[in-house]
Design a protein around this motif. Structure first.
Motif, PDB file in Angstrom:
ATOM      1  N   VAL A   1     113.967 165.080  89.835  1.00 50.71           N
ATOM      2  CA  VAL A   1     112.782 165.733  89.278  1.00 50.71           C
ATOM      3  C   VAL A   1     112.662 167.164  89.792  1.00 50.71           C
ATOM      4  CG1 VAL A   1     111.596 163.521  89.170  1.00 50.71           C
ATOM      5  CG2 VAL A   1     111.210 165.017  91.129  1.00 50.71           C
ATOM      6  N   ASP A   2     111.752 167.905  89.180  1.00 47.90           N
ATOM      7  CA  ASP A   2     111.424 169.247  89.636  1.00 47.90           C
ATOM      8  C   ASP A   2     110.509 169.107  90.852  1.00 47.90           C
ATOM      9  OD1 ASP A   2     110.441 171.787  90.095  1.00 47.90           O
ATOM     10  OD2 ASP A   2     110.204 172.272  87.971  1.00 47.90           O
ATOM     11  N   VAL A   3     111.102 169.162  92.049  1.00 50.64           N
ATOM     12  CA  VAL A   3     110.352 168.901  93.277  1.00 50.64           C
ATOM     13  C   VAL A   3     109.211 169.897  93.449  1.00 50.64           C
ATOM     14  CG1 VAL A   3     110.505 168.867  95.807  1.00 50.64           C
ATOM     15  CG2 VAL A   3     112.284 167.783  94.427  1.00 50.64           C
ATOM     16  N   LEU A   4     109.453 171.157  93.150  1.00 50.29           N
ATOM     17  CA  LEU A   4     108.411 172.166  93.306  1.00 50.29           C
ATOM     18  C   LEU A   4     107.208 171.844  92.429  1.00 50.29           C
ATOM     19  CD1 LEU A   4     107.442 174.809  94.524  1.00 50.29           C
ATOM     20  CD2 LEU A   4     108.628 176.032  92.674  1.00 50.29           C
ATOM     21  N   ALA A   5     107.457 171.435  91.183  1.00 50.05           N
ATOM     22  CA  ALA A   5     106.361 171.101  90.273  1.00 50.05           C
ATOM     23  C   ALA A   5     105.566 169.904  90.793  1.00 50.05           C
ATOM     24  CB  ALA A   5     106.913 170.811  88.881  1.00 50.05           C
ATOM     25  N   VAL A   6     106.258 168.897  91.330  1.00 50.34           N
ATOM     26  CA  VAL A   6     105.578 167.710  91.862  1.00 50.34           C
ATOM     27  C   VAL A   6     104.689 168.086  93.042  1.00 50.34           C
ATOM     28  CG1 VAL A   6     105.914 165.497  93.034  1.00 50.34           C
ATOM     29  CG2 VAL A   6     107.322 166.084  91.057  1.00 50.34           C
ATOM     30  N   LEU A   7     105.227 168.893  93.953  1.00 51.35           N
ATOM     31  CA  LEU A   7     104.446 169.268  95.131  1.00 51.35           C
ATOM     32  C   LEU A   7     103.264 170.158  94.757  1.00 51.35           C
ATOM     33  CD1 LEU A   7     107.156 169.915  97.886  1.00 51.35           C
ATOM     34  CD2 LEU A   7     105.923 167.809  97.322  1.00 51.35           C
ATOM     35  N   ARG A   8     103.457 171.026  93.779  1.00 48.50           N
ATOM     36  CA  ARG A   8     102.332 171.851  93.315  1.00 48.50           C
ATOM     37  C   ARG A   8     101.214 170.969  92.771  1.00 48.50           C
ATOM     38  NH1 ARG A   8     105.702 176.571  90.170  1.00 48.50           N
ATOM     39  NH2 ARG A   8     105.696 178.130  91.846  1.00 48.50           N
ATOM     40  N   ASP A   9     101.593 169.941  92.019  1.00 42.14           N
ATOM     41  CA  ASP A   9     100.600 169.040  91.443  1.00 42.14           C
ATOM     42  C   ASP A   9      99.864 168.265  92.541  1.00 42.14           C
ATOM     43  OD1 ASP A   9      99.382 167.523  89.165  1.00 42.14           O
ATOM     44  OD2 ASP A   9     100.469 165.865  90.096  1.00 42.14           O
ATOM     45  N   LEU A  10     100.606 167.775  93.522  1.00 41.08           N
ATOM     46  CA  LEU A  10      99.980 167.035  94.623  1.00 41.08           C
ATOM     47  C   LEU A  10      99.026 167.930  95.403  1.00 41.08           C
ATOM     48  CD1 LEU A  10     102.989 164.944  95.975  1.00 41.08           C
ATOM     49  CD2 LEU A  10     100.973 164.076  94.781  1.00 41.08           C
ATOM     50  N   ARG A  11      99.442 169.159  95.654  1.00 37.71           N
ATOM     51  CA  ARG A  11      98.563 170.079  96.372  1.00 37.71           C
ATOM     52  C   ARG A  11      97.290 170.347  95.580  1.00 37.71           C
ATOM     53  NH1 ARG A  11     100.227 176.264  97.651  1.00 37.71           N
ATOM     54  NH2 ARG A  11     100.083 176.297  95.380  1.00 37.71           N
ATOM     55  N   ALA A  12      97.430 170.542  94.272  1.00 35.70           N
ATOM     56  CA  ALA A  12      96.267 170.813  93.427  1.00 35.70           C
ATOM     57  C   ALA A  12      95.293 169.635  93.432  1.00 35.70           C
ATOM     58  CB  ALA A  12      96.715 171.124  92.006  1.00 35.70           C
ATOM     59  N   ARG A  13      95.831 168.420  93.619  1.00 40.48           N
ATOM     60  CA  ARG A  13      94.983 167.225  93.603  1.00 40.48           C
ATOM     61  C   ARG A  13      94.512 166.797  94.990  1.00 40.48           C
ATOM     62  NH1 ARG A  13      97.540 162.476  90.917  1.00 40.48           N
ATOM     63  NH2 ARG A  13      99.593 163.303  91.455  1.00 40.48           N
ATOM     64  N   GLY A  14      94.801 167.608  96.006  1.00 47.94           N
ATOM     65  CA  GLY A  14      94.199 167.344  97.307  1.00 47.94           C
ATOM     66  C   GLY A  14      95.150 167.100  98.462  1.00 47.94           C
ATOM     67  N   ALA A  15      96.453 166.948  98.216  1.00 51.30           N
ATOM     68  CA  ALA A  15      97.394 166.721  99.316  1.00 51.30           C
ATOM     69  C   ALA A  15      97.441 167.947 100.213  1.00 51.30           C
ATOM     70  CB  ALA A  15      98.784 166.399  98.780  1.00 51.30           C
ATOM     71  N   ARG A  16      97.506 167.717 101.519  1.00 52.38           N
ATOM     72  CA  ARG A  16      97.512 168.815 102.480  1.00 52.38           C
ATOM     73  C   ARG A  16      98.768 168.842 103.343  1.00 52.38           C
ATOM     74  NH1 ARG A  16      95.006 170.507  99.276  1.00 52.38           N
ATOM     75  NH2 ARG A  16      92.797 171.058  99.174  1.00 52.38           N
ATOM     76  N   ALA A  17      99.722 167.965 103.047  1.00 52.78           N
ATOM     77  CA  ALA A  17     100.987 167.952 103.773  1.00 52.78           C
ATOM     78  C   ALA A  17     102.009 167.214 102.930  1.00 52.78           C
ATOM     79  CB  ALA A  17     100.840 167.290 105.142  1.00 52.78           C
ATOM     80  N   VAL A  18     103.273 167.376 103.278  1.00 47.46           N
ATOM     81  CA  VAL A  18     104.360 166.644 102.630  1.00 47.46           C
ATOM     82  C   VAL A  18     104.904 165.663 103.664  1.00 47.46           C
ATOM     83  CG1 VAL A  18     106.651 166.825 101.599  1.00 47.46           C
ATOM     84  CG2 VAL A  18     104.915 168.555 101.087  1.00 47.46           C
ATOM     85  N   LYS A  19     104.576 164.386 103.484  1.00 41.86           N
ATOM     86  CA  LYS A  19     105.022 163.371 104.439  1.00 41.86           C
ATOM     87  C   LYS A  19     106.218 162.624 103.874  1.00 41.86           C
ATOM     88  CE  LYS A  19     103.921 159.266 107.094  1.00 41.86           C
ATOM     89  NZ  LYS A  19     102.985 158.169 107.387  1.00 41.86           N
ATOM     90  N   VAL A  20     107.325 162.653 104.624  1.00 40.05           N
ATOM     91  CA  VAL A  20     108.539 161.967 104.199  1.00 40.05           C
ATOM     92  C   VAL A  20     108.665 160.645 104.943  1.00 40.05           C
ATOM     93  CG1 VAL A  20     109.760 164.057 103.529  1.00 40.05           C
ATOM     94  CG2 VAL A  20     109.894 163.273 105.892  1.00 40.05           C
ATOM     95  N   HIS A  21     109.458 159.740 104.347  1.00 33.18           N
ATOM     96  CA  HIS A  21     109.606 158.392 104.914  1.00 33.18           C
ATOM     97  C   HIS A  21     111.077 158.120 105.213  1.00 33.18           C
ATOM     98  CE1 HIS A  21     108.178 154.105 105.325  1.00 33.18           C
ATOM     99  NE2 HIS A  21     107.171 154.789 105.815  1.00 33.18           N
ATOM    100  N   ASP A  22     111.395 156.852 105.518  1.00 34.01           N
ATOM    101  CA  ASP A  22     112.728 156.495 106.015  1.00 34.01           C
ATOM    102  C   ASP A  22     113.823 156.599 104.961  1.00 34.01           C
ATOM    103  OD1 ASP A  22     111.841 155.639 108.673  1.00 34.01           O
ATOM    104  OD2 ASP A  22     110.861 154.014 107.613  1.00 34.01           O
ATOM    105  N   TRP A  23     113.573 156.048 103.765  1.00 32.74           N
ATOM    106  CA  TRP A  23     114.659 155.856 102.806  1.00 32.74           C
ATOM    107  C   TRP A  23     114.669 156.978 101.771  1.00 32.74           C
ATOM    108  CZ3 TRP A  23     117.571 152.490 105.088  1.00 32.74           C
ATOM    109  CH2 TRP A  23     116.992 151.508 105.892  1.00 32.74           C
ATOM    110  N   ILE A  24     114.977 158.177 102.251  1.00 31.56           N
ATOM    111  CA  ILE A  24     115.115 159.365 101.403  1.00 31.56           C
ATOM    112  C   ILE A  24     116.480 159.966 101.679  1.00 31.56           C
ATOM    113  CG2 ILE A  24     114.344 161.754 101.145  1.00 31.56           C
ATOM    114  CD1 ILE A  24     111.512 160.842 101.383  1.00 31.56           C
TER     115      ILE A  24
END
Length: 438
Positions: free
Chosen positions: A158-181
């Motif tokens: 996916v377009d990672v930048l577009a996804v993160l922009r959308d999450l930020r616009a909807r209230g996310a304040r950090a990018v949290k990553v998990h184990d299986w990436i």
């Protein structure tokens, strides 16, 4: 020292204040020293003055007698899940009341769906009873569907930048990553989080070397790397790269994270790592974290929980050995100046006081454990000027303890009062009592 200056500044007239907390010993978490018995003068949500006990009389304002208790800066749980990690969401009010009853002034929430995040933000503004401050980050990003409301699926294509922009616009304040990436998605998340000014936080994905974390811009590591024991593996001479790469491929191919966790929590995986622990390698890694200011939230009690829920005795024994190793790693990190934060996650049956005791059990002095939940938390959150210590002009977030936690860390459990942003809160048997003193 703050109180020495205040003694010189004393005068005949009592400080202007809304109320005063009398007769407490003030713990300076930066120096590790304790003041003579003092009075805290509270005005609004701030500490207006600190004076020697009894120097000023003010019969016309409310008084609370601290009865020789120990005033400690308010404690923060820096890895929490306010609504829980189960599919059945825990009521927000119940959760917040529990944190206050435990003597906490703040929590950092590390995983919440965007929809829940919005509801939580709305709810926080409606509670009539005192609540801790909640720092919300947003959903946990994963490359496959965990089938869990805390996670947001983000695919490699996916377009990672577009996804993160959308999450930020909807209230996310950090990018949290998990184990299986996978490594390529991790790199994309790291690069695009930087471009958006969103902190990169969380686990270390299973195939990402811990030494690459700082260069990627990840600011904080939870669980000593994550649930695949990344930092322990990096401190061991036992090779795991091929195994973890194959595990990641299998998990992503099948969509079944239980396969991966079943392996990494087994004696067959854990025991060789523990047996090949190299303290020199570990100290080198710790120094790199200290140099690059990569914060750590050890979550030691989470590993105790993992021992509790392991089904096979051989796995329990291996996880006990792993826990001992993690204690050594935390001790080395503290000795090397790695910045530490205290957090519990969702380890059932444990709370922040257990984590503080676990840190002391790992070899930290009580003052160092306390700093991880007070002044360090304030520094990490960018609030060192207004929070984290008891000082004039800072927010009046104070826990009053019956005994001195610098001598016995378990004294953090003996709380009998809490000041939340200037409001006095009585504590009683897991209930929040009536607000008084204003």
């Amino acid at each position: 020292m703050t109180w020495a200056v205040l003694v010189l500044a004393g005068c005949n007239r009592a400080p202007e204040a809304d109320w005063v907390l009398r007769n407490v010993f003030v713990i300076d978490v930066e120096s590790g020293l304790v003041s003579d018995v003092s009075d805290l003068w509270i005005q609004g949500h701030l500490i207006h003055d600190i004076t020697p006990a009894g120097v000023h009389q003010a019969p016309d304002i409310p008084q609370v007698d601290g009865d020789g208790g120990y005033a400690l800066p308010g404690l923060w749980d820096m890895h929490a899940h306010v609504v829980g990690v189960d599919h059945q969401r825990r009521p927000i009010g119940e959760s917040l009341r529990g944190y206050v009853a435990a003597g906490l002034v703040g929590v950092r929430d590390l995983g919440m769906s965007i929809d829940t995040l919005r509801v939580t933000l709305d709810s926080l503004a409606t509670f009539a009873v005192p609540t801790p401050e909640v720092v919300l980050t947003g959903p946990i990003l994963a490359q496959l569907d965990y089938g869990h409301p805390l996670f947001e699926v983000i695919e490699d294509s996916v377009d990672v930048l577009a996804v993160l922009r959308d999450l930020r616009a909807r209230g996310a304040r950090a990018v949290k990553v998990h184990d299986w990436i996978g490594p390529s998605l991790y790199r994309a998340l790291a690069a695009n989080s930087r471009s958006l000014g969103l902190p990169l936080i969380g686990h270390i994905p299973v195939t990402v070397p811990p030494g690459d974390v700082a260069a990627s811009g990840q600011r904080v590591i939870e669980h000593l790397g994550g649930l695949t024991h990344d930092i322990a593996r990096a401190c061991s001479t036992h090779p795991t790269d091929d195994v973890t790469r194959e595990l990641l491929d299998q998990v992503l191919r099948t969509g079944d994270v239980d396969i991966g966790y079943g392996v990494v929590m087994s004696a067959a995986f854990v025991t060789p790592i523990v047996s090949a622990f190299d303290p020199v390698r570990c100290r080198r890694l710790a120094r790199s974290f200290a140099r690059d200011s990569v914060w750590q939230v050890p979550n030691l009690v989470l590993y105790r929980h993992r021992i509790d829920i392991a089904e096979r005795e051989e796995d329990k024994e291996a996880l006990r050995d792993l826990y001992d190793l993690l204690e050594s790693i935390v001790r080395i990190m503290n000795e090397e100046g790695v910045p530490l934060l205290a957090g519990v996650d969702e380890a059932r049956g444990y709370d922040l006081h257990d984590e503080l005791e676990a840190l002391v059990g790992a070899g930290l002095a009580p003052i160092d454990a306390i700093r991880s939940a007070t002044v360090n938390a304030a520094e990490f959150l960018g609030r060192a000027d207004s929070a984290g210590t008891i000082a004039v002009g800072k927010v009046a977030d104070v826990t009053v303890l019956a005994g001195n936690p610098l001598l016995d860390i378990s004294q953090t459990r003996t709380r009998y009062a809490l000041i939340l942003r200037g409001s006095y809160v009585g504590l009683g048997d897991a209930q929040v009592a009536t607000r008084v003193g204003r």
